[in-house]
Design a protein around this motif. Structure first.
Motif, PDB file in Angstrom:
ATOM      1  N   MET A  82      29.281  99.694 -58.374  1.00 13.19           N
ATOM      2  CA  MET A  82      29.533  99.554 -56.933  1.00 13.19           C
ATOM      3  C   MET A  82      31.029  99.481 -56.643  1.00 13.19           C
ATOM      4  O   MET A  82      31.505 100.066 -55.674  1.00 13.19           O
ATOM      5  N   GLU A  83      31.757  98.751 -57.469  1.00  6.97           N
ATOM      6  CA  GLU A  83      33.200  98.601 -57.282  1.00  6.97           C
ATOM      7  C   GLU A  83      33.887  99.969 -57.189  1.00  6.97           C
ATOM      8  O   GLU A  83      34.757 100.194 -56.358  1.00  6.97           O
ATOM      9  N   GLU A  84      33.454 100.898 -58.032  1.00  5.31           N
ATOM     10  CA  GLU A  84      34.076 102.222 -58.041  1.00  5.31           C
ATOM     11  C   GLU A  84      33.654 103.044 -56.821  1.00  5.31           C
ATOM     12  O   GLU A  84      34.468 103.725 -56.213  1.00  5.31           O
ATOM     13  N   LEU A  85      32.391 102.973 -56.465  1.00 11.73           N
ATOM     14  CA  LEU A  85      31.907 103.710 -55.301  1.00 11.73           C
ATOM     15  C   LEU A  85      32.583 103.192 -54.025  1.00 11.73           C
ATOM     16  O   LEU A  85      32.941 103.973 -53.140  1.00 11.73           O
ATOM     17  N   GLU A  86      32.799 101.894 -53.944  1.00 11.61           N
ATOM     18  CA  GLU A  86      33.523 101.325 -52.802  1.00 11.61           C
ATOM     19  C   GLU A  86      34.985 101.767 -52.809  1.00 11.61           C
ATOM     20  O   GLU A  86      35.581 102.002 -51.759  1.00 11.61           O
ATOM     21  N   MET A  87      35.575 101.894 -53.995  1.00 10.33           N
ATOM     22  CA  MET A  87      36.942 102.387 -54.133  1.00 10.33           C
ATOM     23  C   MET A  87      37.044 103.804 -53.563  1.00 10.33           C
ATOM     24  O   MET A  87      38.002 104.140 -52.857  1.00 10.33           O
ATOM     25  N   VAL A  88      36.037 104.622 -53.838  1.00  7.59           N
ATOM     26  CA  VAL A  88      36.000 106.003 -53.351  1.00  7.59           C
ATOM     27  C   VAL A  88      35.872 106.020 -51.826  1.00  7.59           C
ATOM     28  O   VAL A  88      36.555 106.785 -51.145  1.00  7.59           O
ATOM     29  N   LYS A  89      35.023 105.157 -51.280  1.00  8.80           N
ATOM     30  CA  LYS A  89      34.860 105.091 -49.817  1.00  8.80           C
ATOM     31  C   LYS A  89      36.184 104.713 -49.150  1.00  8.80           C
ATOM     32  O   LYS A  89      36.569 105.315 -48.147  1.00  8.80           O
ATOM     33  N   LYS A  90      36.880 103.732 -49.716  1.00  5.62           N
ATOM     34  CA  LYS A  90      38.181 103.323 -49.145  1.00  5.62           C
ATOM     35  C   LYS A  90      39.184 104.463 -49.205  1.00  5.62           C
ATOM     36  O   LYS A  90      39.950 104.682 -48.261  1.00  5.62           O
ATOM     37  N   ALA A  91      39.196 105.207 -50.295  1.00  4.16           N
ATOM     38  CA  ALA A  91      40.119 106.350 -50.418  1.00  4.16           C
ATOM     39  C   ALA A  91      39.779 107.415 -49.378  1.00  4.16           C
ATOM     40  O   ALA A  91      40.679 108.005 -48.773  1.00  4.16           O
ATOM     41  N   ALA A  92      38.490 107.654 -49.148  1.00  2.24           N
ATOM     42  CA  ALA A  92      38.078 108.647 -48.152  1.00  2.24           C
ATOM     43  C   ALA A  92      38.476 108.189 -46.751  1.00  2.24           C
ATOM     44  O   ALA A  92      38.925 108.998 -45.921  1.00  2.24           O
ATOM     45  N   GLU A  93      38.341 106.906 -46.480  1.00  2.00           N
ATOM     46  CA  GLU A  93      38.736 106.383 -45.168  1.00  2.00           C
ATOM     47  C   GLU A  93      40.241 106.469 -44.973  1.00  2.00           C
ATOM     48  O   GLU A  93      40.719 106.783 -43.892  1.00  2.00           O
ATOM     49  N   ARG A  94      41.012 106.198 -46.040  1.00  4.33           N
ATOM     50  CA  ARG A  94      42.473 106.339 -45.954  1.00  4.33           C
ATOM     51  C   ARG A  94      42.858 107.781 -45.668  1.00  4.33           C
ATOM     52  O   ARG A  94      43.758 108.050 -44.874  1.00  4.33           O
ATOM     53  N   ALA A  95      42.172 108.736 -46.313  1.00  7.69           N
ATOM     54  CA  ALA A  95      42.453 110.143 -46.099  1.00  7.69           C
ATOM     55  C   ALA A  95      42.177 110.517 -44.643  1.00  7.69           C
ATOM     56  O   ALA A  95      42.942 111.258 -44.017  1.00  7.69           O
ATOM     57  N   LYS A  96      41.094 109.984 -44.097  1.00  5.62           N
ATOM     58  CA  LYS A  96      40.741 110.275 -42.706  1.00  5.62           C
ATOM     59  C   LYS A  96      41.788 109.709 -41.765  1.00  5.62           C
ATOM     60  O   LYS A  96      42.215 110.369 -40.814  1.00  5.62           O
ATOM     61  N   LEU A  97      42.238 108.476 -42.012  1.00  5.55           N
ATOM     62  CA  LEU A  97      43.244 107.824 -41.159  1.00  5.55           C
ATOM     63  C   LEU A  97      44.593 108.543 -41.220  1.00  5.55           C
ATOM     64  O   LEU A  97      45.325 108.591 -40.244  1.00  5.55           O
ATOM     65  N   SER A  98      44.905 109.110 -42.385  1.00  8.12           N
ATOM     66  CA  SER A  98      46.195 109.792 -42.533  1.00  8.12           C
ATOM     67  C   SER A  98      46.141 111.239 -42.087  1.00  8.12           C
ATOM     68  O   SER A  98      47.079 111.998 -42.284  1.00  8.12           O
ATOM     69  N   GLY A  99      45.018 111.644 -41.496  1.00 10.47           N
ATOM     70  CA  GLY A  99      44.905 113.015 -40.992  1.00 10.47           C
ATOM     71  C   GLY A  99      44.398 113.988 -42.031  1.00 10.47           C
ATOM     72  O   GLY A  99      44.410 115.185 -41.811  1.00 10.47           O
ATOM     73  N   GLY A 100      43.946 113.473 -43.182  1.00 10.61           N
ATOM     74  CA  GLY A 100      43.400 114.337 -44.227  1.00 10.61           C
ATOM     75  C   GLY A 100      41.992 114.760 -43.875  1.00 10.61           C
ATOM     76  O   GLY A 100      41.645 114.913 -42.717  1.00 10.61           O
ATOM     77  N   LYS A 101      41.165 114.936 -44.874  1.00  9.28           N
ATOM     78  CA  LYS A 101      39.785 115.405 -44.689  1.00  9.28           C
ATOM     79  C   LYS A 101      39.085 114.499 -43.741  1.00  9.28           C
ATOM     80  O   LYS A 101      38.274 114.413 -43.125  1.00  9.28           O
TER      81      LYS A 101
END
Length: 190
Positions: free
Chosen positions: A171-190
Motif C-alpha cells: 500500500m505504501e508504494e501504491l500511495e506513493m504513486v498516487k501522490k506522484a500522479a497528483e503532483r504531476a497534475k498540479l504541475s500541469g503534467g498528465k
C-alpha cells in the motif's frame, strides 16, 4: 550462468559484492529492484496497469503486481534496468525522460513459496510512466505474466487495502504513486 545481483547498502549503493539471485533470496541479502507503474487518464479517471504474475513465478504466483518490475543485475543501474524490464515484460519502448521518479523504498519480508523459504530484502526505486494503451496492446512476457489489466487507481487502492484481489502490492508504494500522479497534475503534467 546464474543471475548475479549487487549486494547494496540501505541507500541502494553497491558494496562491491555480488551474489546469485537465489542466494540473495535464500539469505535475505539486500539488493536492488526497479518498479515502474504505468498510468493513464481514461474518461476523466486516473488508471493504473497491473500485471497478473504467472503461476511459475518464484514468489507470489497468481497475484496482481506492479506494472513492470525487476531485479537489477550486478553492475547495472535503476533506470537502465527499469527500461529493460518494460521492454522485456510488456513490449514497451521508453526512454529515461519518460520515467517520473516517485522515490526510494526499502522493505524486507519472509515467506514460503513452492515449499521453499523466500527472504526478500530490497531497495527499490519507484517510477511512473504515463502511457495510454489498451491492455490487449501490450506484448506480455508469458514466462512472467499471464495478462495485464487497467484498474481505476482508487479502485486498486481499495482492493489492495481490503485484500479484495490476490496481490503482492505494498500500500505504501501504491500511495506513493498516487501522490506522484497528483503532483504531476498540479504541475500541469498528465
Amino acid at each position: 550462468m546464474p543471475e548475479m545481483l549487487d549486494i547494496v547498502d540501505e541507500n541502494g549503493l553497491p558494496t562491491g559484492r555480488a551474489v546469485p539471485r537465489t542466494q540473495a533470496h535464500a539469505e535475505g541479502l539486500r539488493h536492488r529492484t526497479s518498479h515502474v507503474w504505468i498510468l493513464r487518464k481514461k474518461q476523466g479517471r486516473l488508471q493504473v496497469l497491473l500485471q497478473m504474475r504467472c503461476a511459475a513465478k518464484d514468489s507470489y504466483p497468481g497475484c496482481y503486481d506492479i506494472s513492470s518490475a525487476g531485479h537489477i543485475p550486478a553492475d547495472a543501474e535503476f533506470v537502465e534496468s527499469a527500461l529493460r524490464e518494460l521492454k522485456e515484460e510488456l513490449g514497451v519502448d521508453a526512454t529515461s525522460a519518460d520515467l517520473q521518479e516517485c522515490g526510494l523504498r526499502r522493505f524486507h519480508f519472509e515467506a514460503e513459496f513452492h515449499g521453499k523459504p523466500f527472504k526478500d530484502n530490497q531497495v527499490s526505486k519507484v517510477f511512473c510512466l504515463w502511457l495510454d494503451r489498451e491492455a490487449e496492446d501490450f506484448t506480455v512476457q508469458k514466462s512472467e505474466i499471464d495478462y495485464v489489466r487497467w484498474f481505476d487507481l482508487d479502485e486498486a487502492l481499495r482492493d489492495v487495502a481490503q485484500g479484495a484481489i490476490p496481490n503482492c502490492i505494498f500500500m505504501e508504494e501504491l500511495e506513493m504513486v498516487k501522490k506522484a500522479a497528483e503532483r504531476a497534475k498540479l504541475s500541469g503534467g498528465k
